[in-house]
Design a protein around this motif. Structure first.
Motif, mmCIF file in Angstrom:
data_model
loop_
_atom_site.group_PDB
_atom_site.id
_atom_site.type_symbol
_atom_site.label_atom_id
_atom_site.label_comp_id
_atom_site.label_asym_id
_atom_site.label_seq_id
_atom_site.Cartn_x
_atom_site.Cartn_y
_atom_site.Cartn_z
ATOM 1 N N UNK A 241 -23.880 -32.903 -70.581
ATOM 2 C CA UNK A 241 -23.155 -32.575 -69.345
ATOM 3 C C UNK A 241 -22.818 -33.798 -68.492
ATOM 4 N N UNK A 242 -22.266 -34.800 -69.151
ATOM 5 C CA UNK A 242 -21.702 -35.969 -68.465
ATOM 6 C C UNK A 242 -20.182 -35.878 -68.666
ATOM 7 N N UNK A 243 -19.520 -35.031 -67.891
ATOM 8 C CA UNK A 243 -18.114 -34.719 -68.152
ATOM 9 C C UNK A 243 -17.125 -35.845 -67.927
ATOM 10 N N UNK A 244 -17.543 -36.937 -67.297
ATOM 11 C CA UNK A 244 -16.619 -38.045 -67.043
ATOM 12 C C UNK A 244 -16.825 -39.229 -67.984
ATOM 13 N N UNK A 245 -17.858 -39.167 -68.833
ATOM 14 C CA UNK A 245 -18.114 -40.246 -69.788
ATOM 15 C C UNK A 245 -16.950 -40.302 -70.773
ATOM 16 N N UNK A 246 -16.269 -41.463 -70.834
ATOM 17 C CA UNK A 246 -15.037 -41.585 -71.611
ATOM 18 C C UNK A 246 -15.223 -42.245 -72.971
ATOM 19 N N UNK A 247 -16.071 -43.265 -73.027
ATOM 20 C CA UNK A 247 -16.259 -43.981 -74.288
ATOM 21 C C UNK A 247 -17.677 -44.534 -74.353
ATOM 22 N N UNK A 248 -18.108 -44.810 -75.586
ATOM 23 C CA UNK A 248 -19.447 -45.369 -75.768
ATOM 24 C C UNK A 248 -19.472 -46.162 -77.070
ATOM 25 N N UNK A 249 -20.185 -47.271 -77.045
ATOM 26 C CA UNK A 249 -20.307 -48.153 -78.207
ATOM 27 C C UNK A 249 -21.714 -48.008 -78.772
ATOM 28 N N UNK A 250 -21.801 -47.448 -79.969
ATOM 29 C CA UNK A 250 -23.091 -47.173 -80.602
ATOM 30 C C UNK A 250 -23.314 -48.048 -81.839
ATOM 31 N N UNK A 251 -22.779 -49.258 -81.836
ATOM 32 C CA UNK A 251 -22.823 -50.118 -83.022
ATOM 33 C C UNK A 251 -24.228 -50.368 -83.556
ATOM 34 N N UNK A 252 -25.209 -50.511 -82.693
ATOM 35 C CA UNK A 252 -26.563 -50.815 -83.152
ATOM 36 C C UNK A 252 -27.438 -49.578 -83.305
ATOM 37 N N UNK A 253 -26.944 -48.414 -82.886
ATOM 38 C CA UNK A 253 -27.735 -47.185 -82.905
ATOM 39 C C UNK A 253 -27.840 -46.633 -84.331
ATOM 40 N N UNK A 254 -29.071 -46.286 -84.715
ATOM 41 C CA UNK A 254 -29.331 -45.743 -86.050
ATOM 42 C C UNK A 254 -29.610 -44.245 -86.015
#
Length: 98
Positions: free
Chosen positions: A62-75
């Motif tokens: 429920x973060x309706x304004x979150x537009x983009x996210x970089x998950x390059x290191x996330x496993x």
């Protein structure tokens, strides 16, 4: 470091105020706990550290304004981590996601 951040043993547990628009998590954070940003209605931008490898369940629920996210290191990404993120249009995944 931002005194509003709750961090224990390299795990980001939460933020004391829910009305933030953007946040940059410090290097050294390896995980974000369950529900850490749940219901942050104004969160638009978040910068994650390279050290981050795990995002918990319902972390950004429920973060309706979150537009983009970089998950390059996330496993590892928990269940319903982005549930209700209706504006999320750009997600950059890394090669090691499981």
């Amino acid at each position: 470091m931002d005194e509003q951040m709750i961090i224990e043993n390299g795990i980001f547990k939460g933020y004391k105020k829910k009305n933030i628009v953007q946040i940059e998590l410090p290097e050294g954070i390896v995980a974000i706990s369950d529900n850490a940003f749940s219901d942050f209605q104004n969160l638009c931008n978040i910068t994650l550290p390279v050290s981050l490898t795990k995002i918990g369940n319902e972390t950004f629920k429920n973060c309706p304004k979150l537009k983009s996210i970089d998950l390059k290191s996330v496993k590892v990404i928990g269940e319903k981590a982005f549930y209700g993120c209706t504006a999320l249009s750009e997600v950059n995944f890394g090669e090691n996601i499981g």
